[in-house]
Design a protein around this motif. Structure first.
Motif, short mmCIF file in Angstrom:
data_model
loop_
_atom_site.label_atom_id
_atom_site.label_comp_id
_atom_site.label_asym_id
_atom_site.label_seq_id
_atom_site.Cartn_x
_atom_site.Cartn_y
_atom_site.Cartn_z
N LEU A 1 0.83 -1.21 0.00
CA LEU A 1 0.00 0.00 0.00
C LEU A 1 0.87 1.26 0.00
O LEU A 1 1.82 1.37 0.77
N THR A 2 0.51 2.21 -0.85
CA THR A 2 1.20 3.50 -0.86
C THR A 2 0.40 4.52 -0.07
O THR A 2 -0.80 4.37 0.17
N GLU A 3 1.09 5.57 0.31
CA GLU A 3 0.42 6.63 1.07
C GLU A 3 -0.69 7.28 0.24
O GLU A 3 -1.78 7.56 0.76
N GLU A 4 -0.45 7.50 -1.04
CA GLU A 4 -1.46 8.14 -1.90
C GLU A 4 -2.71 7.27 -2.03
O GLU A 4 -3.84 7.76 -1.94
N ALA A 5 -2.50 5.98 -2.25
CA ALA A 5 -3.64 5.08 -2.38
C ALA A 5 -4.42 4.97 -1.08
O ALA A 5 -5.66 4.91 -1.08
N HIS A 6 -3.69 4.94 0.03
CA HIS A 6 -4.36 4.86 1.34
C HIS A 6 -5.21 6.11 1.59
O HIS A 6 -6.37 6.02 2.03
N ARG A 7 -4.64 7.28 1.30
CA ARG A 7 -5.37 8.53 1.52
C ARG A 7 -6.64 8.57 0.67
O ARG A 7 -7.71 8.96 1.15
N ALA A 8 -6.54 8.17 -0.60
CA ALA A 8 -7.72 8.17 -1.48
C ALA A 8 -8.80 7.25 -0.95
O ALA A 8 -9.99 7.59 -0.93
N SER A 9 -8.40 6.08 -0.46
CA SER A 9 -9.38 5.14 0.09
C SER A 9 -10.00 5.69 1.37
O SER A 9 -11.22 5.59 1.58
N ALA A 10 -9.19 6.28 2.25
CA ALA A 10 -9.70 6.80 3.52
C ALA A 10 -10.67 7.96 3.29
O ALA A 10 -11.69 8.07 3.98
N LEU A 11 -10.36 8.83 2.36
CA LEU A 11 -11.27 9.94 2.07
C LEU A 11 -12.62 9.43 1.57
O LEU A 11 -13.68 9.96 1.94
N LYS A 12 -12.57 8.39 0.74
CA LYS A 12 -13.82 7.82 0.23
C LYS A 12 -14.65 7.20 1.35
O LYS A 12 -15.87 7.41 1.44
N ILE A 13 -13.99 6.47 2.22
CA ILE A 13 -14.70 5.83 3.33
C ILE A 13 -15.17 6.87 4.34
O ILE A 13 -16.27 6.77 4.90
N GLY A 14 -14.34 7.90 4.57
CA GLY A 14 -14.75 8.96 5.49
C GLY A 14 -15.99 9.68 4.99
O GLY A 14 -16.87 10.05 5.78
N ARG A 15 -16.06 9.91 3.68
CA ARG A 15 -17.25 10.52 3.09
C ARG A 15 -18.48 9.68 3.39
O ARG A 15 -19.54 10.20 3.78
N ILE A 16 -18.35 8.35 3.24
CA ILE A 16 -19.48 7.46 3.51
C ILE A 16 -19.89 7.54 4.98
O ILE A 16 -21.07 7.66 5.32
N HIS A 17 -18.90 7.48 5.87
CA HIS A 17 -19.21 7.53 7.30
C HIS A 17 -19.90 8.85 7.68
O HIS A 17 -20.81 8.87 8.51
N ALA A 18 -19.46 9.96 7.06
CA ALA A 18 -20.08 11.25 7.36
C ALA A 18 -21.51 11.30 6.85
O ALA A 18 -22.40 11.84 7.52
N ILE A 19 -21.74 10.75 5.66
CA ILE A 19 -23.07 10.82 5.06
C ILE A 19 -24.07 9.94 5.82
O ILE A 19 -25.24 10.31 5.98
N VAL A 20 -23.61 8.79 6.32
CA VAL A 20 -24.55 7.90 7.02
C VAL A 20 -24.83 8.37 8.44
O VAL A 20 -25.61 7.73 9.16
N GLY A 21 -24.23 9.49 8.86
CA GLY A 21 -24.57 10.06 10.15
C GLY A 21 -23.76 9.55 11.31
O GLY A 21 -24.15 9.72 12.47
N LEU A 22 -22.59 8.93 11.04
CA LEU A 22 -21.70 8.49 12.12
C LEU A 22 -20.87 9.70 12.55
O LEU A 22 -20.04 10.19 11.80
N ASP A 23 -21.10 10.19 13.75
CA ASP A 23 -20.42 11.40 14.21
C ASP A 23 -18.94 11.13 14.46
O ASP A 23 -18.51 9.99 14.64
N ARG A 24 -18.16 12.19 14.52
CA ARG A 24 -16.70 12.09 14.64
C ARG A 24 -16.26 11.28 15.85
O ARG A 24 -15.37 10.43 15.76
N GLN A 25 -16.85 11.58 16.99
CA GLN A 25 -16.41 10.91 18.21
C GLN A 25 -16.68 9.41 18.15
O GLN A 25 -15.91 8.59 18.68
#
Length: 761
Positions: free
Chosen positions: A143-167
């Motif tokens: 895994l590269t840092e760039e690929a990891h960041r792209a995947s995390a941003l995508k998953i973070g978007r999903i978590h934010a949209i489904v209403g999972l709060d930060r904490q």
């Protein structure tokens, strides 16, 4: 087998505490209300900037020193790859068990448990598989840092949209680490697991970046909606811009706004895209249209409930919520998995419309920051609709598909002009004609009252230009036949702040050689035009090119007097609603017409009475001083050819030739009463009237006599002018006596007056 904890080696470069300070700014918005303004800080309200709980170190104290030195290894690259290859087989066997344990423990947290509880069995399986794949990706040695960041941003978007709060996101990451530590014998893999721990920390920070991006988009949407709430000129413009703004948000798959029709069926009047339009069409075809009535099957969903409760209502998952079973398959086909219905209303008032937002993921619009966003939208739009309702009235509901069809027809031959004559009451001649737009939708003919409410600013301009060009072109046809008619056409209020209207008017007058004073632009009295020097200057620009200005529907609004004084109108048109009351109780409406006519004349303006349906009114209006009239009593609006035929067939005999009827008698009485008021309020006239009250005068005033005596004689009913002769001198004497004794506003005088007018009819 011995289990040890995963070390949590936090790289300072990885921490989310280093997120840019720009994410911490707040934007203040003042919401105007009927009461004192309330200061709301969007930063305070929407920015959930609390730092998520850090991932607690799971390693024992004796490993801290070792972990400190290991922590400086970069989590990507050749070194990290070598360390992770050493544990790759162990992790591949442990991950499925760790995921099961992770979800078992996640159910101990209230919010994640609620979100998970809304999922179907298939959705649960899909989520577990996605979590397993993501953990395998994070532990991938290559895994590269760039690929990891792209995947995390995508998953973070999903978590934010489904209403999972930060904490809860941060806490769930700690639970995941704990699950791994309980499922893997890691005594020999401390350095390898240090790399994995640091990757998970970075994964969390990057996911939080996605949260920040969505939050910033919401803030910008709030700012845009706030500006729109103050600036929108019409309901149509407001809802079109609202769905554009909200539909552009990443977390909003589609949206629509609308109002119930007279059957209580919610008709969306503006939608964000074709997907939403297809969703509405599918509802129509399946007889699942949304109702606001509690006793209807389709009134139990979020929109119907929201309309009745006045509160936002959510569907966290269309596939599992029994309240939306009727729309489940339609929503699945459209790709909608959750939604929120927002009733748009001012505080303490009933809803005016419903805004529905749809998400492609379950749980949408249920998180804390999302709820704050929804509440702000409800407040802002409630204010905006309340403001526009004071300008436009309630209006009627026009579904989105019909709106689109009418706007298209507006730019085709389906738009036609009809013409209604305006007759000069002194001569009986037709000197002007009002241009009225008609839109043909198949066999249905629509008047402006039907379709104007659906027009945007651009549609209004297109309508004005087409109407102006066609009317001036038609005027030249009549001119060649010997009829030199003035053309009267409506000017939208936004024309004063859109220079295109002035340019289009000047170009059309030049193209069709329309002389100065032959084009009249009418401004509705009910339309809100700022009473300012700027607005007066804009009116002045139209006057400068030879246009006459008319105040239309005088008496129908609240700003008539101020506008008449402020703006350079050439003529005024008395609202048909005033004239329409004459057939029920003619005395007061005729008095109102008379006073408005006097007001217009005192300001140097001509006066036109519109909406005249009874020919008997025409001579009465002439007696009261009205200059011109239009209405069905003369002619209904006609297509160009029919109007030309009507115009040529007129005999030239005045349509308002003097004849006696109840309206004429009432008009004569009003003028007599006006004279009485003048004499009563003049000390010398009052004295002469008292002296003459008991005299039995049976003669006309001597030729040349003027002043008080002539006026007193006229009041006593011995007028020489037949047009002013009243019915019974005895009744006049009673009124004069009551006026002298008690005053013209006394109960005694009003009682006698009511009796007198009732005897006229």
């Amino acid at each position: 087998m011995r289990f040890v904890t995963l070390p949590n080696m936090r790289d300072p470069a990885d921490t989310h505490r280093d997120l840019s300070e720009r994410h911490r700014r707040s934007v203040s918005i003042r919401l105007k209300t009927d009461g004192p303004g309330k200061q709301i800080s969007v930063g305070d309200a929407m920015n959930e900037r609390q730092e998520p709980e850090g991932l607690e170190s799971l390693e024992p104290p004796e490993r801290q020193a070792q972990s400190s030195s290991i922590g400086h290894s970069h989590p990507y690259g050749p070194g990290a790859r070598t360390l992770l290859l050493a544990i790759e087989d162990v992790l591949q066997r442990a991950i499925p068990e760790a995921i099961d344990l992770f979800y078992l423990r996640l159910n101990s947290l209230e919010v994640p448990k609620q979100l998970l509880g809304t999922l179907s069995g298939d959705e649960h399986s899909h989520l577990r598989m996605a979590q397993r794949d993501n953990l395998k990706l994070i532990s991938d040695p290559a895994l590269t840092e760039e690929a990891h960041r792209a995947s995390a941003l995508k998953i973070g978007r999903i978590h934010a949209i489904v209403g999972l709060d930060r904490q809860h996101l941060a806490r769930s990451r700690g639970i995941l680490l704990g699950a791994l530590s309980d499922c893997v014998d890691i005594a020999a893999f401390g350095e390898s697991l240090s790399i994995l721990s640091r990757r998970l920390n970075r994964d969390l920070a990057w996911q939080l970046e996605a949260y920040e991006a969505l939050q910033e988009a919401r803030q910008q949407a709030v700012l845009d909606v706030t500006a729109l709430a103050w600036s929108a000129n019409s309901y149509t413009d407001l809802i079109a811009q609202i769905v554009r703004i909200l539909g552009s948000l990443d977390e909003v798959t589609a949206c629509g706004i609308g109002r119930p029709d007279h059957h209580g069926i919610l008709r969306f009047e503006a939608v964000s895209d074709e997907r939403m339009q297809r969703y509405l069409e599918a509802m129509e075809e399946s007889d699942c249209c949304i109702s606001i009535h509690i006793d209807k099957r389709t009134g139990q969903g979020p929109a119907g409930t929201a309309w009745r409760s006045g509160k936002p209502e959510r569907v966290l998952n269309f596939q599992t919520d029994p309240a939306v079973a009727a729309w489940r398959e339609i929503a699945r086909t459209a790709g909608f998995r959750s939604s929120v219905a927002i009733p748009i209303r001012a505080p303490g008032h009933l809803p005016l419309a419903i805004l529905s937002l749809y998400s492609a993921l379950p749980g949408g619009f249920g998180g804390r920051s999302q709820r704050i966003f929804v509440d702000l939208l409800q407040t802002l739009l409630g204010f905006a609709l309340a403001r526009l309702q004071t300008i436009e009235g309630e209006g009627h509901t026009v579904p989105f598909g019909v709106r689109q069809r009418w706007v298209t027809l507006l730019r085709s031959d389906a738009l036609q002009m009809h013409y209604q004559p305006i007759v000069d009451l002194a001569s009986g001649e037709v000197k002007k004609v009002e241009v009225l737009a008609r839109l043909y939708d198949g066999d249905q003919m629509l008047t402006p009252g039907d379709f104007l409410s659906v027009l945007s600013i651009e549609d209004y301009f297109a309508l004005y230009v087409r109407a102006l060009v066609r009317a001036l072109e038609q005027r030249n046809v009549w001119l060649e036949a010997g009829f030199d008619l003035g053309i009267s056409i409506n000017l939208p209020p936004m024309a004063l702040h859109d220079n295109r209207y002035l340019q289009a008017t000047q170009e059309a007058m030049s193209t069709f050689r329309c002389p100065s004073g032959r084009l009249i632009l009418e401004v509705l009295e009910t339309e809100r035009v700022p009473q300012s020097l700027e607005s007066r200057d804009e009116f002045g620009k139209f006057k400068a090119i030879g246009v006459l200005l008319a105040e239309d529907d005088l008496g129908s609004g609240h700003s008539s007097l101020a506008r008449l004084h402020q703006f350079p109108f050439d003529l005024v048109k008395i609202d048909r609603s005033i004239v329409g009351e004459i057939n029920r109780d003619a005395s007061d409406p005729l008095r109102f017409v008379y006073q408005l006519t006097r007001l217009g004349h005192s300001l140097g303006m001509s006066v036109v009475a519109e909406g005249i349906e009874d020919p008997d009114l025409l001579p009465a209006l002439r007696i009261l001083g009205v200059d011109a009239a239009q209405g069905y009593a003369i002619s209904r609006p006609l297509p160009a050819d029919d109007f030309f035929a009507w115009l040529r067939s007129r005999s030239g005999v005045p349509a308002n030739e003097l004849r006696t009827n109840r309206f004429v008698q009432l008009a004569q009485f009003l003028l007599w009463e006006e004279k009485l008021s003048l004499v009563i309020n003049d000390p010398h006239g009052r004295e002469r009237l008292i002296d003459s009250e008991s005299a039995d005068v049976e003669r006309c005033p001597p030729e040349g006599e003027s002043g008080d005596r002539a006026l007193v004689d006229a009041l006593l009913g011995i007028e020489c002018d037949a047009s002013e002769r009243f019915f019974v001198t005895a009744r006049q004497r009673s009124l004069i006596h009551a006026a002298l004794e008690h005053g013209m506003r006394s109960k005694q005088y009003r009682s006698l007056r009511e009796r007198a007018t009732s005897e006229i009819g």
